[in-house]
Design an enzyme around this catalytic site. Structure first.
Site, short mmCIF file in Angstrom:
data_model
loop_
_atom_site.label_atom_id
_atom_site.label_comp_id
_atom_site.label_asym_id
_atom_site.label_seq_id
_atom_site.Cartn_x
_atom_site.Cartn_y
_atom_site.Cartn_z
N THR A 121 0.82 -1.22 0.00
CA THR A 121 0.00 0.00 0.00
C THR A 121 0.85 1.26 0.00
O THR A 121 1.97 1.27 0.54
CB THR A 121 -0.91 0.01 1.25
OG1 THR A 121 -1.55 1.29 1.38
CG2 THR A 121 -0.10 -0.24 2.52
N TYR A 145 -1.68 0.25 10.27
CA TYR A 145 -1.94 -0.40 8.98
C TYR A 145 -0.72 -0.30 8.08
O TYR A 145 -0.23 -1.30 7.54
CB TYR A 145 -3.17 0.23 8.31
CG TYR A 145 -3.34 -0.19 6.87
CD1 TYR A 145 -3.64 -1.51 6.55
CD2 TYR A 145 -3.20 0.72 5.83
CE1 TYR A 145 -3.78 -1.91 5.23
CE2 TYR A 145 -3.34 0.34 4.52
CZ TYR A 145 -3.63 -0.98 4.22
OH TYR A 145 -3.77 -1.37 2.90
#
Length: 335
Positions: A121, A145
């Site tokens: 990501t 995250y």
């Protein structure tokens, strides 16, 4: 011609994973799926694809799958993805995204499965000082995250050094849209992605769309993001797999985006145009950690893979998301 080896897709009943399954099938690859169905949907996996309901932390199950399917490559999508939740419940994210990824990598090494594609990501960059963002931009995540994904990138790099495994980490920007043939799309209830939220509002499933902050350093004051169509993203995974097989000594890390950004208001205007409606916008305060602009420098992926986006158009992305949202209502009414 690349040998089409058996591929195991983790999280293949989820949003991006299900599109990767379709892209692999369309290109003639043998595919199997493992998903614990915590956030995925059994209907998202075609009936003729071997499906294992289970967890990627289950080493015995993974060993059985690798043996039964002759798995030679893994596309790893399983994990948790909601940034605010990762701040509230960091240990869940380090478990689901990091500890379980370690178990999966260990199982791949034990089974001698030599190719691994990882769903990473742009959140690993944190709040970058430059935009567009290249792969060489310092990685400094600002939430669990992003850290959980960066740790998995590190594990893959170290494992590839020590074992006969090569990998590709694909750093996604903002994934949106749905399969143009209407075979899959984003089905999660309560999703937070802007285009998903906006088409839900257009269909009366939400009363309004919140706009978080209008004082960013962007042309209209709202945050700018690089939106990539999920089917173009899935196509990049198949090409990355071909590249890993062709050069087993080489590993890759690449951004996945179009290299162009749209603001929140531009996205909502596009939804208005596609639907012929006017979505109610409600201005709210900024969310912590939202950068002004997050746009990919995609020069590396274009130089490395024969990747030519087919759906690089904001209204096309919105149209496919809207088409799926309508179909999703029909699916839910039948189940």
């Amino acid at each position: 011609m690349t040998d089409k080896v058996p591929v195991l897709v983790t999280g293949g009943a989820g949003y991006i994973g299900s599109h990767a399954v379709l892209a692999l099938l369309d290109a003639g690859w043998p595919v199997a799926v493992i998903d614990n169905l915590t956030t995925g949907f059994r209907f998202a996996v075609p009936d003729d694809v071997p499906f294992y309901q289970g967890d990627i932390e289950d080493g015995e199950l993974l060993a059985r799958i690798f043996a039964e399917q002759g798995t030679r490559a893994i596309m790893h999508f399983a994990g948790s993805i909601v940034v605010p939740e990762s701040v509230e419940n960091p240990l869940k994210y380090y478990h689901n995204n990091t500890v379980k990824s370690r178990a999966l990598i260990a199982a791949a090494v034990a089974a001698g499965a030599p190719h691994f594609i990882f769903s990473s990501t742009a959140a690993t960059y944190g709040i970058p000082e430059v935009s567009p963002v290249s792969e060489d931009t310092p990685q400094s995540p600002i939430n669990p995250y992003g850290w959980s994904k960066l740790m998995t990138e590190r594990m893959l790099a170290d494992t590839a050094f020590a074992h006969p495994l090569n990998y590709c980490a694909l750093r996604y920007f903002n994934v949106a849209g749905a399969d143009p043939q209407g075979r899959s799309g984003q089905s999660t209830a309560g999703a937070t992605h802007l285009i998903k939220v906006a088409v839900e509002a257009a269909l009366g499933k939400r009363g309004h769309v919140a706009v978080y902050g209008t004082d960013y350093g962007t042309p209209d004051g709202t945050g700018v993001r690089d939106y990539i169509h999920v089917s173009d993203l899935a196509a990049a995974h198949v090409l990355a797999l071909e590249a890993l097989i062709a050069e087993p000594e080489r590993s890759l890390t690449m951004n996945c985006g179009y290299g162009r950004g749209f603001s929140v208001l531009e996205v909502l205007d596009a939804v208005d145009r596609v639907t012929n409606l006017t979505i109610e916008r409600r201005i709210e305060g900024r969310r912590a950690g939202d950068p002004d602009s997050l746009v990919s420098d995609n020069a590396r992926i274009k130089a490395t893979l024969p990747w030519v986006p087919r759906h690089d158009d904001l209204e096309t992305i919105v149209g496919h998301a809207l088409q799926w949202e309508r179909k999703l209502g029909e699916i839910r009414s039948r189940t």
